[in-house]
Structures are given as C-alpha cells and as structure tokens.
Scaffold this motif. Structure first.
Motif, PDB file in Angstrom:
ATOM      1  N   ILE A  68       0.645  -1.017   0.228  1.00  0.00           N
ATOM      2  CA  ILE A  68      -0.045  -0.138  -0.044  1.00  0.00           C
ATOM      3  C   ILE A  68       1.017   1.146  -0.078  1.00  0.00           C
ATOM      4  CG2 ILE A  68      -1.542   1.281   1.237  1.00  0.00           C
ATOM      5  CD1 ILE A  68      -3.078  -0.853  -0.103  1.00  0.00           C
ATOM      6  N   GLU A  69       1.935   0.975   0.839  1.00  0.00           N
ATOM      7  CA  GLU A  69       2.927   2.474   0.908  1.00  0.00           C
ATOM      8  C   GLU A  69       3.574   2.684  -0.505  1.00  0.00           C
ATOM      9  OE1 GLU A  69       2.167   0.605   4.656  1.00  0.00           O
ATOM     10  OE2 GLU A  69       3.158  -0.415   2.871  1.00  0.00           O
TER      11      GLU A  69
ATOM     12  N   ASP B   4     -14.685  -1.075   0.582  1.00  0.00           N
ATOM     13  CA  ASP B   4     -13.399  -2.126  -0.013  1.00  0.00           C
ATOM     14  C   ASP B   4     -12.175  -1.681   0.793  1.00  0.00           C
ATOM     15  OD1 ASP B   4     -11.149  -2.712  -1.581  1.00  0.00           O
ATOM     16  OD2 ASP B   4     -12.684  -3.016  -3.325  1.00  0.00           O
ATOM     17  N   LYS B   5     -11.798  -2.673   1.297  1.00  0.00           N
ATOM     18  CA  LYS B   5     -10.687  -2.351   2.471  1.00  0.00           C
ATOM     19  C   LYS B   5      -9.289  -1.973   1.585  1.00  0.00           C
ATOM     20  CE  LYS B   5      -7.851  -4.765   5.948  1.00  0.00           C
ATOM     21  NZ  LYS B   5      -6.871  -3.443   6.214  1.00  0.00           N
ATOM     22  N   HIS B   6      -9.043  -2.677   0.532  1.00  0.00           N
ATOM     23  CA  HIS B   6      -7.864  -2.118  -0.617  1.00  0.00           C
ATOM     24  C   HIS B   6      -8.122  -0.569  -0.906  1.00  0.00           C
ATOM     25  CE1 HIS B   6      -4.485  -2.821  -2.962  1.00  0.00           C
ATOM     26  NE2 HIS B   6      -5.070  -2.319  -4.179  1.00  0.00           N
TER      27      HIS B   6
ATOM     28  N   ALA C  90      -6.452   5.038  -0.013  1.00  0.00           N
ATOM     29  CA  ALA C  90      -6.859   6.214   0.205  1.00  0.00           C
ATOM     30  C   ALA C  90      -6.426   6.994   1.522  1.00  0.00           C
ATOM     31  CB  ALA C  90      -8.410   6.570   0.144  1.00  0.00           C
ATOM     32  N   ASN C  91      -6.263   6.222   2.498  1.00  0.00           N
ATOM     33  CA  ASN C  91      -5.816   6.747   3.853  1.00  0.00           C
ATOM     34  C   ASN C  91      -4.355   6.776   3.552  1.00  0.00           C
ATOM     35  OD1 ASN C  91      -8.330   6.942   5.036  1.00  0.00           O
ATOM     36  ND2 ASN C  91      -8.204   4.946   5.908  1.00  0.00           N
ATOM     37  N   GLU C  92      -3.511   6.072   3.221  1.00  0.00           N
ATOM     38  CA  GLU C  92      -2.179   6.004   2.940  1.00  0.00           C
ATOM     39  C   GLU C  92      -1.905   7.327   2.201  1.00  0.00           C
ATOM     40  OE1 GLU C  92       1.789   5.355   3.523  1.00  0.00           O
ATOM     41  OE2 GLU C  92       0.012   4.566   4.580  1.00  0.00           O
ATOM     42  N   VAL C  93      -2.629   7.686   1.106  1.00  0.00           N
ATOM     43  CA  VAL C  93      -2.231   8.802   0.172  1.00  0.00           C
ATOM     44  C   VAL C  93      -2.670  10.061   1.062  1.00  0.00           C
ATOM     45  CG1 VAL C  93      -3.073   9.915  -1.747  1.00  0.00           C
ATOM     46  CG2 VAL C  93      -2.701   7.276  -1.949  1.00  0.00           C
TER      47      VAL C  93
ATOM     48  N   SER D 236      -0.539  14.993   3.576  1.00  0.00           N
ATOM     49  CA  SER D 236      -0.571  15.576   4.835  1.00  0.00           C
ATOM     50  C   SER D 236       0.994  15.700   5.308  1.00  0.00           C
ATOM     51  CB  SER D 236      -1.395  15.208   5.995  1.00  0.00           C
ATOM     52  OG  SER D 236      -0.924  14.153   6.558  1.00  0.00           O
ATOM     53  N   ASP D 237       1.527  14.812   5.120  1.00  0.00           N
ATOM     54  CA  ASP D 237       3.079  14.923   5.578  1.00  0.00           C
ATOM     55  C   ASP D 237       3.893  15.866   4.571  1.00  0.00           C
ATOM     56  OD1 ASP D 237       2.659  12.805   7.460  1.00  0.00           O
ATOM     57  OD2 ASP D 237       3.639  11.531   6.387  1.00  0.00           O
TER      58      ASP D 237
END
Length: 172
Positions: free
Chosen positions: A115-116, A150-152, A157-160, A165-166
């Motif tokens: 995912i990263e 859909d977990k994937h 989306a959360n990782e993006v 934000s970083d």
C-alpha cells in the motif's frame, strides 16, 4: 440489443457514455486491486498512475473500448444485487474489462506492491484525466455512497492522505 457493463473503477462515478439503467451490485470470485498502470489517463509513460483491475480471488465479492484500451481482456460474468446472496444472478453475461498480468499482452500491468509503494506512486502521477489521487478519492467516495467498504481502496486512500498531509499538500 441489451448489453450490461460492470463498472468497478471510474465507470462507477464517471460513466462517459449514455446508458439506460444503472444497477448497483457485485460479482463474485474477484477483488478490486490497484495493479494496472495508467499512462493515458491518470499518469504518463514516465510516471504511470495506478488504476484498478480485477484479480480472481476465491470467495471474494467485488461491487460495482477507447476508455478501457489498456485492459487486454474482456470477460462475461454473473451480476448480483445482494452480496449475501450470490447464488441467483440478476443478470448473466455482464461484460467486464480486466487487465491481465501477462506483460506480453499488457505492457502497463504494474502488479502487486505494498500500500505504501502504491500510494507513493499515486501521489506523483498525473495524466490528461487529472491527478491519480483524485481517481482514488473518487472511487472511495462512490463506493461509500453505495454503502460498500472496500478495504484495499480505503487503505490506499488513507495512505495517500497521510503522504499528502506529510508533504503539506491538499487531499480531496
């Protein structure tokens, strides 16, 4: 002539062609994965974006020609409106585009990654249809509007969002 097309990616929120009816539902035996490269819509040959394709996956359920030209396979599947009842399809023979993992047939197949890694690629990719991150956020939003998680898609989306934000960039 009647033809049903199963949309599992951007066709959910941006159909791009006239249609008579939209029916929310699912197909069985597949899962949605961000393994297909996009060099014509959500990225470029230098910085390919990632879009979803379907991957055969026993026990999984997946909700919902020019545009899909980077997908090298068409299959015809059964369509269900109730993910809890996948014994009697509402429609049989629904067409779905799938990107095969065969690099000889599909030069844009990027394949599995963490995912990263996928998120890092998504944040930097942009093509004629816009930033790759917008594709992810629009897909997540459209699925949630149907009440489907859909977990994937959600994890990506959360990782993006986290990467944006970083980097002090704005997310959709």
């Amino acid at each position: 002539m009647v033809m049903w097309v199963f949309g599992y990616g951007s066709l959910i929120w941006k159909t791009g062609f006239p249609f008579d009816q939209k029916l929310p539902g699912c197909i069985k035996g597949y899962r949605r994965v961000f393994y297909q490269g996009s060099t014509d819509h959500r990225g470029t040959p230098e910085f390919p974006g990632r879009t979803v394709t379907l991957e055969a996956a026993e026990g999984e359920v997946c909700h919902l020609e020019v545009r899909e030209k980077q997908y090298d396979r068409k299959e015809y599947v059964d369509f269900f409106t109730d993910p809890m009842d996948t014994t009697t399809p509402v429609v049989s023979g629904v067409m779905v585009y799938i990107a095969s993992p065969d690099k000889k047939l599909n030069k844009n197949y990027l394949g599995p990654a963490s995912i990263e890694e996928i998120a890092k690629q998504v944040v930097h990719a942009e093509g004629p249809s816009g930033p790759n991150k917008d594709y992810i956020f629009q897909l997540e939003k459209a699925l949630l509007q149907f009440g489907w998680d859909d977990k994937h898609v959600t994890d990506l989306a959360n990782e993006v969002r986290s990467l944006l934000s970083d980097g002090k960039q704005t997310a959709a």
